[in-house]
Scaffold this motif. Structure first.
Motif, mmCIF file in Angstrom:
data_model
loop_
_atom_site.group_PDB
_atom_site.id
_atom_site.type_symbol
_atom_site.label_atom_id
_atom_site.label_comp_id
_atom_site.label_asym_id
_atom_site.label_seq_id
_atom_site.Cartn_x
_atom_site.Cartn_y
_atom_site.Cartn_z
ATOM 1 N N LYS A 66 1.849 5.446 -0.641
ATOM 2 C CA LYS A 66 1.381 6.823 -0.532
ATOM 3 C C LYS A 66 2.381 7.706 -1.274
ATOM 4 O O LYS A 66 3.591 7.574 -1.086
ATOM 5 C CB LYS A 66 1.288 7.247 0.930
ATOM 6 C CG LYS A 66 0.664 8.603 1.119
ATOM 7 C CD LYS A 66 0.486 8.907 2.598
ATOM 8 C CE LYS A 66 -0.180 10.267 2.760
ATOM 9 N NZ LYS A 66 -0.345 10.615 4.162
ATOM 10 N N VAL A 79 -2.020 10.758 -2.711
ATOM 11 C CA VAL A 79 -2.708 9.556 -3.188
ATOM 12 C C VAL A 79 -2.248 8.352 -2.384
ATOM 13 O O VAL A 79 -1.075 8.217 -2.051
ATOM 14 C CB VAL A 79 -2.405 9.305 -4.685
ATOM 15 C CG1 VAL A 79 -3.040 8.027 -5.176
ATOM 16 C CG2 VAL A 79 -2.857 10.479 -5.523
ATOM 17 N N ARG A 80 -3.205 7.482 -2.100
ATOM 18 C CA ARG A 80 -2.933 6.187 -1.469
ATOM 19 C C ARG A 80 -3.409 5.132 -2.460
ATOM 20 O O ARG A 80 -4.566 5.159 -2.889
ATOM 21 C CB ARG A 80 -3.686 6.091 -0.153
ATOM 22 C CG ARG A 80 -3.304 4.927 0.692
ATOM 23 C CD ARG A 80 -4.055 5.031 2.023
ATOM 24 N NE ARG A 80 -3.902 3.826 2.776
ATOM 25 C CZ ARG A 80 -3.245 3.742 3.920
ATOM 26 N NH1 ARG A 80 -2.700 4.816 4.432
ATOM 27 N NH2 ARG A 80 -3.148 2.608 4.555
ATOM 28 N N ALA A 81 -2.517 4.205 -2.848
ATOM 29 C CA ALA A 81 -2.845 3.212 -3.865
ATOM 30 C C ALA A 81 -2.169 1.885 -3.537
ATOM 31 O O ALA A 81 -1.215 1.837 -2.761
ATOM 32 C CB ALA A 81 -2.394 3.703 -5.239
ATOM 33 N N TYR A 134 2.133 6.338 -12.466
ATOM 34 C CA TYR A 134 0.697 6.450 -12.240
ATOM 35 C C TYR A 134 0.011 7.167 -13.394
ATOM 36 O O TYR A 134 0.631 7.904 -14.163
ATOM 37 C CB TYR A 134 0.403 7.168 -10.920
ATOM 38 C CG TYR A 134 0.810 8.624 -10.897
ATOM 39 C CD1 TYR A 134 -0.096 9.624 -11.248
ATOM 40 C CD2 TYR A 134 2.093 9.001 -10.534
ATOM 41 C CE1 TYR A 134 0.278 10.958 -11.245
ATOM 42 C CE2 TYR A 134 2.465 10.322 -10.519
ATOM 43 C CZ TYR A 134 1.556 11.303 -10.876
ATOM 44 O OH TYR A 134 1.935 12.613 -10.870
ATOM 45 N N THR A 144 1.175 13.482 -6.318
ATOM 46 C CA THR A 144 1.230 13.658 -7.777
ATOM 47 C C THR A 144 1.940 14.963 -8.119
ATOM 48 O O THR A 144 2.192 15.804 -7.244
ATOM 49 C CB THR A 144 -0.184 13.685 -8.387
ATOM 50 O OG1 THR A 144 -0.852 14.869 -7.944
ATOM 51 C CG2 THR A 144 -0.972 12.447 -8.013
ATOM 52 N N VAL A 165 0.890 -1.157 0.000
ATOM 53 C CA VAL A 165 0.000 0.000 0.000
ATOM 54 C C VAL A 165 0.929 1.208 0.000
ATOM 55 O O VAL A 165 1.790 1.353 0.880
ATOM 56 C CB VAL A 165 -0.929 0.009 1.230
ATOM 57 C CG1 VAL A 165 -1.805 1.252 1.224
ATOM 58 C CG2 VAL A 165 -1.782 -1.258 1.253
ATOM 59 N N LYS A 223 -6.199 9.140 -13.283
ATOM 60 C CA LYS A 223 -6.689 8.223 -12.255
ATOM 61 C C LYS A 223 -5.475 7.748 -11.442
ATOM 62 O O LYS A 223 -4.975 6.647 -11.644
ATOM 63 C CB LYS A 223 -7.402 7.048 -12.931
ATOM 64 C CG LYS A 223 -8.122 6.135 -11.990
ATOM 65 C CD LYS A 223 -8.827 5.028 -12.764
ATOM 66 C CE LYS A 223 -9.432 4.036 -11.818
ATOM 67 N NZ LYS A 223 -9.934 2.864 -12.505
ATOM 68 N N PRO A 224 -4.968 8.587 -10.518
ATOM 69 C CA PRO A 224 -3.698 8.293 -9.847
ATOM 70 C C PRO A 224 -3.679 7.046 -8.968
ATOM 71 O O PRO A 224 -2.608 6.588 -8.591
ATOM 72 C CB PRO A 224 -3.423 9.539 -9.015
ATOM 73 C CG PRO A 224 -4.494 10.499 -9.285
ATOM 74 C CD PRO A 224 -5.499 9.871 -10.164
ATOM 75 N N GLN A 225 -4.848 6.483 -8.644
ATOM 76 C CA GLN A 225 -4.855 5.248 -7.853
ATOM 77 C C GLN A 225 -4.385 4.053 -8.686
ATOM 78 O O GLN A 225 -4.099 2.994 -8.151
ATOM 79 C CB GLN A 225 -6.251 4.955 -7.295
ATOM 80 C CG GLN A 225 -6.662 5.844 -6.157
ATOM 81 C CD GLN A 225 -7.154 7.213 -6.644
ATOM 82 O OE1 GLN A 225 -7.447 7.411 -7.817
ATOM 83 N NE2 GLN A 225 -7.211 8.153 -5.730
ATOM 84 N N THR A 226 -4.321 4.220 -9.998
ATOM 85 C CA THR A 226 -3.819 3.166 -10.881
ATOM 86 C C THR A 226 -2.309 3.333 -10.990
ATOM 87 O O THR A 226 -1.816 4.264 -11.628
ATOM 88 C CB THR A 226 -4.467 3.273 -12.276
ATOM 89 O OG1 THR A 226 -5.881 3.234 -12.121
ATOM 90 C CG2 THR A 226 -4.003 2.154 -13.172
ATOM 91 N N VAL A 227 -1.558 2.418 -10.335
ATOM 92 C CA VAL A 227 -0.101 2.544 -10.309
ATOM 93 C C VAL A 227 0.575 1.240 -10.725
ATOM 94 O O VAL A 227 0.046 0.154 -10.530
ATOM 95 C CB VAL A 227 0.421 2.946 -8.903
ATOM 96 C CG1 VAL A 227 -0.098 4.293 -8.496
ATOM 97 C CG2 VAL A 227 0.106 1.908 -7.866
#
Length: 134
Positions: free
Chosen positions: A63, A72-74, A94, A66, A61, A98-102
């Motif tokens: 953090k 962002v947390r992903a 990322y 951007t 997980v 859609k920054p949660q897509t890493v």
């Protein structure tokens, strides 16, 4: 001299092989690796996942912030049989929309290109040494 030139051929072939591998890896890398933005993320936790065959795996997980300053947390796309160590950093790519897509790391194509440069430099050094010693 001939021996050194012959010896220089091996790293030169390695460099050519690495360039070919880099091109192939680049063609097969996800679009996000080619077009995404890079950030340095900190591992803040591990997410436990049970695979289809019953194995327990952990995903980091992460953090990060951007380029636009959004925190962002992903969850990363890599896995490990053990939990990830927190407070370690890693590079991520990322999607700015859609920054949660890493994706974790810069991709194999860059690593292959670094290898190609190293093998190429070794080959050049051997050729120069062969020419100087003749």
């Amino acid at each position: 001299m001939r021996f050194l030139l012959l010896l220089a051929a091996f790293p030169a072939l390695g460099a050519v092989g690495m360039v070919i591998a880099a091109v192939r890896a680049r063609l097969h890398e996800p679009e996000l690796r080619r077009t995404g933005e890079v950030a340095i993320a900190t591992i803040v936790d591990s997410r436990r996942v049970t695979s289809d065959d019953g194995r327990v795996l952990f995903h980091p997980v992460l953090k990060f912030v951007t380029e636009r300053g959004r925190s962002v947390r992903a969850v990363g796309d890599i896995s490990s049989p053990r939990p990830f160590i927190t407070d370690r950093t890693m590079a991520v790519v990322y999607d700015p929309r859609k920054p949660q897509t890493v994706l974790v790391g810069p991709g194999r194509s860059r690593a292959y290109l670094v290898g190609a440069v190293v093998f190429g430099v070794i080959s050049v050094i051997l050729v120069v040494f062969a020419l100087i010693s003749s």
